[in-house]
Structure formats: structure tokens, C-alpha cells
Design a protein around this motif. Structure first.
Motif, short mmCIF file in Angstrom:
data_model
loop_
_atom_site.label_atom_id
_atom_site.label_comp_id
_atom_site.label_asym_id
_atom_site.label_seq_id
_atom_site.Cartn_x
_atom_site.Cartn_y
_atom_site.Cartn_z
N GLN A 62 6.96 -10.25 -13.14
CA GLN A 62 5.89 -10.89 -12.35
C GLN A 62 5.54 -10.09 -11.11
N LEU A 63 5.48 -8.76 -11.26
CA LEU A 63 5.08 -7.89 -10.15
C LEU A 63 3.58 -7.63 -10.20
N GLN A 64 3.01 -7.61 -9.02
CA GLN A 64 1.61 -7.22 -8.87
C GLN A 64 1.60 -6.06 -7.88
N TRP A 65 0.86 -5.02 -8.20
CA TRP A 65 0.88 -3.80 -7.38
C TRP A 65 -0.31 -3.79 -6.44
N TRP A 66 -0.04 -3.51 -5.16
CA TRP A 66 -1.05 -3.50 -4.11
C TRP A 66 -1.06 -2.12 -3.43
N HIS A 67 -2.26 -1.60 -3.21
CA HIS A 67 -2.40 -0.29 -2.56
C HIS A 67 -2.01 -0.42 -1.08
N VAL A 68 -1.12 0.48 -0.61
CA VAL A 68 -0.68 0.41 0.78
C VAL A 68 -0.94 1.68 1.57
N ALA A 69 -1.03 2.83 0.91
CA ALA A 69 -1.24 4.08 1.65
C ALA A 69 -1.83 5.12 0.71
N ASN A 70 -2.68 5.98 1.29
CA ASN A 70 -3.24 7.08 0.51
C ASN A 70 -2.25 8.23 0.39
N ARG A 71 -1.49 8.43 1.46
CA ARG A 71 -0.49 9.50 1.46
C ARG A 71 0.61 9.14 2.45
N VAL A 72 1.71 9.86 2.38
CA VAL A 72 2.80 9.66 3.33
C VAL A 72 2.51 10.49 4.56
N SER A 73 2.68 9.89 5.72
CA SER A 73 2.40 10.57 6.98
C SER A 73 3.37 11.74 7.20
N GLU A 74 2.86 12.80 7.79
CA GLU A 74 3.70 13.96 8.12
C GLU A 74 4.70 13.61 9.22
N THR A 75 4.28 12.75 10.14
CA THR A 75 5.16 12.34 11.23
C THR A 75 5.83 11.03 10.86
N ASN A 76 6.99 10.81 11.43
CA ASN A 76 7.69 9.56 11.18
C ASN A 76 6.96 8.44 11.92
N ALA A 85 0.73 6.83 -7.36
CA ALA A 85 -0.33 7.04 -8.35
C ALA A 85 -1.25 8.14 -7.83
N GLU A 86 -2.27 8.47 -8.60
CA GLU A 86 -3.19 9.52 -8.20
C GLU A 86 -3.93 9.19 -6.91
N ASP A 87 -4.23 7.90 -6.70
CA ASP A 87 -5.02 7.51 -5.53
C ASP A 87 -4.18 6.98 -4.37
N GLY A 88 -2.86 7.13 -4.43
CA GLY A 88 -2.03 6.71 -3.31
C GLY A 88 -0.76 6.01 -3.74
N TYR A 89 -0.24 5.22 -2.81
CA TYR A 89 1.03 4.51 -3.03
C TYR A 89 0.77 3.01 -3.15
N TYR A 90 1.55 2.39 -4.03
CA TYR A 90 1.42 0.97 -4.29
C TYR A 90 2.77 0.28 -4.09
N VAL A 91 2.73 -0.93 -3.53
CA VAL A 91 3.94 -1.73 -3.36
C VAL A 91 3.90 -2.87 -4.38
N GLY A 92 5.06 -3.14 -4.97
CA GLY A 92 5.16 -4.22 -5.96
C GLY A 92 5.62 -5.52 -5.32
N LEU A 93 4.77 -6.53 -5.38
CA LEU A 93 5.09 -7.85 -4.83
C LEU A 93 5.08 -8.86 -5.96
#
Length: 141
Positions: free
Chosen positions: A42-56, A127-135
């Protein structure tokens, strides 16, 4: 080329040919398997970021009535629940210390140490268009 080298080359060529022919079929099967796992868990994937930031950095996102804490650390991304695990109140992020604190029960959680920090971690996929979180899917009210 002797007979043994010839047979080794034939074997190598045959394995490469089978891999090349089976790769699209296996990718399709893996995609179907992942989709089945998402449905069962019962996971639904939501887009959260296009890329990981270079800085913390640490950022807060509101997705499907949930608070998500995203931690960009050493070119890796982590997603945590934005609520205190003990009292279920909203956590406050302290950027300088890379921590989050519950103002209700006064517990503090480190976001710098990603192992055993006590917060619920959510699955992420790239994914190709960024990162997704499973909720987990919420039930309709």
C-alpha cells in the motif's frame, strides 16, 4: 587460437547474447514485480526532489497531510517522518546542529547519524525525473 581458447570465447559470446536478448524481458518483469510490491504494501510514491543537493541541507515537505524531513547528506538523500516517535507531535528542525527537537516531550534526534536515530525512515527511489518517497496510502474519509 587453440581449442580451449576457442571454446571459452564461444561460451563468453553465448552468455553475452543471452543477456542482451533477455534484458528487456527481465526489466519488464522487475517493473511488474515492483508495482505488485507497491500495491501489496500500500505504498504511494510522491515526488520530493529533482536532485540531491551538493551541500548538506535539511528541508521539510508537506505531502498528503504528512510532514517529511528530507536530509541531503554527502550526495545521499534520506526521508524521515516529521513527527516525534514517542508523543506524535510535530518536530522542530535545528539546521545548525543537524537535529530535530520535539518541543512537547523535549527529545532531540540527530539527523547527522542516519543509523538508529529513532525516527521512522521512509523508502526513497530514484527515477529519471527525480527522487520519490514512498508513503502508505491513506484511507478515504
Amino acid at each position: 587460437m587453440n581449442r580451449l581458447e576457442f571454446l571459452k570465447e564461444i561460451k563468453k559470446s553465448l552468455v553475452e547474447t543471452v543477456q542482451y536478448a533477455c534484458a528487456p524481458i527481465m526489466e519488464d518483469k522487475i517493473e511488474k514485480w515492483n508495482h505488485s510490491l507497491d500495491v501489496l504494501s500500500q505504498l504511494q510514491w510522491w515526488h520530493v526532489a529533482n536532485r540531491v543537493s551538493e551541500t548538506n541541507k535539511i528541508e521539510e515537505k508537506y505531502i498528503d497531510r504528512q510532514t517529511i524531513i528530507l536530509v541531503h547528506d554527502n550526495k545521499k538523500l534520506y526521508a524521515y517522518d516529521g513527527f516525534c516517535p514517542s508523543c506524535k507531535k510535530l518536530l522542530t528542525i535545528v539546521q545548525i546542529d543537524s537535529t530535530c527537537k520535539c518541543m512537547y516531550c523535549e527529545k532531540e534526534y540527530s539527523l547527522a547519524s542516519h543509523e538508529k536515530n529513532g525516527l521512522q525512515e521512509f523508502p526513497l527511489k530514484k527515477a529519471e525525473d527525480g527522487y520519490y518517497v514512498g508513503l502508505r496510502k491513506r484511507k478515504s474519509v
